[in-house]
Write a protein that holds these residues in place. Structure first.
Motif, short mmCIF file in Angstrom:
data_model
loop_
_atom_site.label_atom_id
_atom_site.label_comp_id
_atom_site.label_asym_id
_atom_site.label_seq_id
_atom_site.Cartn_x
_atom_site.Cartn_y
_atom_site.Cartn_z
N LYS A 1 0.40 20.91 0.67
CA LYS A 1 -0.43 19.72 0.23
C LYS A 1 -0.45 18.82 0.93
N ILE A 2 -1.52 17.56 0.81
CA ILE A 2 -2.05 17.12 1.71
C ILE A 2 -1.37 15.60 1.87
N ARG B 1 1.42 -1.01 13.44
CA ARG B 1 2.42 -0.83 11.68
C ARG B 1 1.92 0.10 11.37
N TRP B 2 2.63 0.44 10.65
CA TRP B 2 2.71 1.78 9.97
C TRP B 2 2.37 1.55 8.35
N LEU B 3 0.83 1.79 8.43
CA LEU B 3 -0.09 0.47 7.45
C LEU B 3 -0.53 1.40 6.35
N THR B 4 -0.35 2.62 5.40
CA THR B 4 -0.54 3.03 4.44
C THR B 4 -1.67 2.54 3.40
N VAL B 5 -2.44 3.21 2.65
CA VAL B 5 -2.99 2.52 1.00
C VAL B 5 -3.34 3.62 0.64
N VAL B 6 -2.93 3.17 -1.02
CA VAL B 6 -3.44 4.36 -2.08
C VAL B 6 -4.48 3.88 -2.78
N SER B 7 -4.65 5.29 -3.50
CA SER B 7 -5.43 4.90 -4.30
C SER B 7 -4.70 4.33 -5.81
N PRO B 8 -6.02 3.14 -6.57
CA PRO B 8 -4.57 3.18 -7.52
C PRO B 8 -4.28 3.29 -9.08
N ALA B 9 -5.46 4.36 -8.74
CA ALA B 9 -5.61 5.50 -9.99
C ALA B 9 -4.00 6.54 -9.83
N GLU B 10 -3.92 6.62 -8.21
CA GLU B 10 -2.78 7.33 -8.31
C GLU B 10 -2.62 7.13 -7.20
N PRO B 11 -0.82 5.91 -7.73
CA PRO B 11 -0.28 5.09 -6.45
C PRO B 11 0.75 6.19 -6.20
N GLY B 12 1.47 7.82 -6.37
CA GLY B 12 1.88 8.28 -5.82
C GLY B 12 1.37 9.64 -4.55
N GLY B 13 -0.10 10.06 -5.10
CA GLY B 13 -1.08 10.62 -4.25
C GLY B 13 -1.02 10.46 -2.51
N THR B 14 -2.39 10.89 -2.54
CA THR B 14 -2.47 11.15 -0.60
C THR B 14 -2.10 9.45 -0.07
N GLU B 15 -2.32 9.56 0.68
CA GLU B 15 -2.06 7.80 1.30
C GLU B 15 -2.99 8.15 2.98
N LEU B 16 -3.73 7.18 3.10
CA LEU B 16 -4.67 6.93 3.60
C LEU B 16 -4.75 6.55 4.67
N LEU B 17 -3.51 6.21 6.40
CA LEU B 17 -2.74 5.77 6.75
C LEU B 17 -3.96 5.10 7.94
N LEU B 18 -3.67 3.88 7.84
CA LEU B 18 -4.66 3.13 8.89
C LEU B 18 -4.73 2.49 10.44
N GLU B 19 -5.43 3.90 10.97
CA GLU B 19 -4.45 3.81 12.59
C GLU B 19 -4.78 3.36 13.57
#
Length: 130
Positions: free
Chosen positions: A2-3, A39-57
């Motif tokens: 899984k991604i 920072r290790w800074l990630t965001v997720v969709s509020p519709a899938e809080p346990g889903g794929t994270e987007l790292l703002l690298e």
């Protein structure tokens, strides 16, 4: 397989967090100091809080600037986000000041649009084929 995480390189993590949460509506998931300003800074969709994270690298690696500059010059999005209705997302985002480089475009079974994330990247939104 899984991604679980993918990333976008950003020039300024605080500015990126403001854009991705305040404008696009993502939710901050992780914010861990890494030393210095990084920072290790990630965001997720509020519709899938346990889903794929987007790292703002952070975009500090020397290969990042020429890579992103070439993509932007050629109009190529770095990432794609799924939406239910591109045209319904387009006007509210424009109203919030988002600059689109491609207005909604019907392309067969999908509709796409491309915007500037204010952090050095082009991002595409697209409906998924039914």
């Amino acid at each position: 397989m899984k991604i679980r995480l993918t990333s976008v390189f950003v020039d300024d993590q605080a500015k990126a967090l403001d854009f991705y949460t305040g404008i696009l509506g993502f939710v901050k998931k992780h914010d861990v100091p890494l030393g210095g300003e990084a920072r290790w800074l990630t965001v997720v969709s509020p519709a899938e809080p346990g889903g794929t994270e987007l790292l703002l690298e952070p975009s500090g690696h020397p290969a990042v600037k020429p890579y992103r500059d070439a993509l932007v010059k050629d109009g190529i999005p770095l990432a794609q986000f799924a939406v239910d209705d591109v045209k319904a997302e387009y006007e509210p985002l424009r109203g919030l000041g988002v600059r689109f480089t491609q207005e909604p475009l019907d392309a067969g079974p999908v509709t796409t649009a491309v915007f500037d994330d204010t952090c050095g990247n082009l991002i595409q939104i697209a409906t998924q084929p039914q």
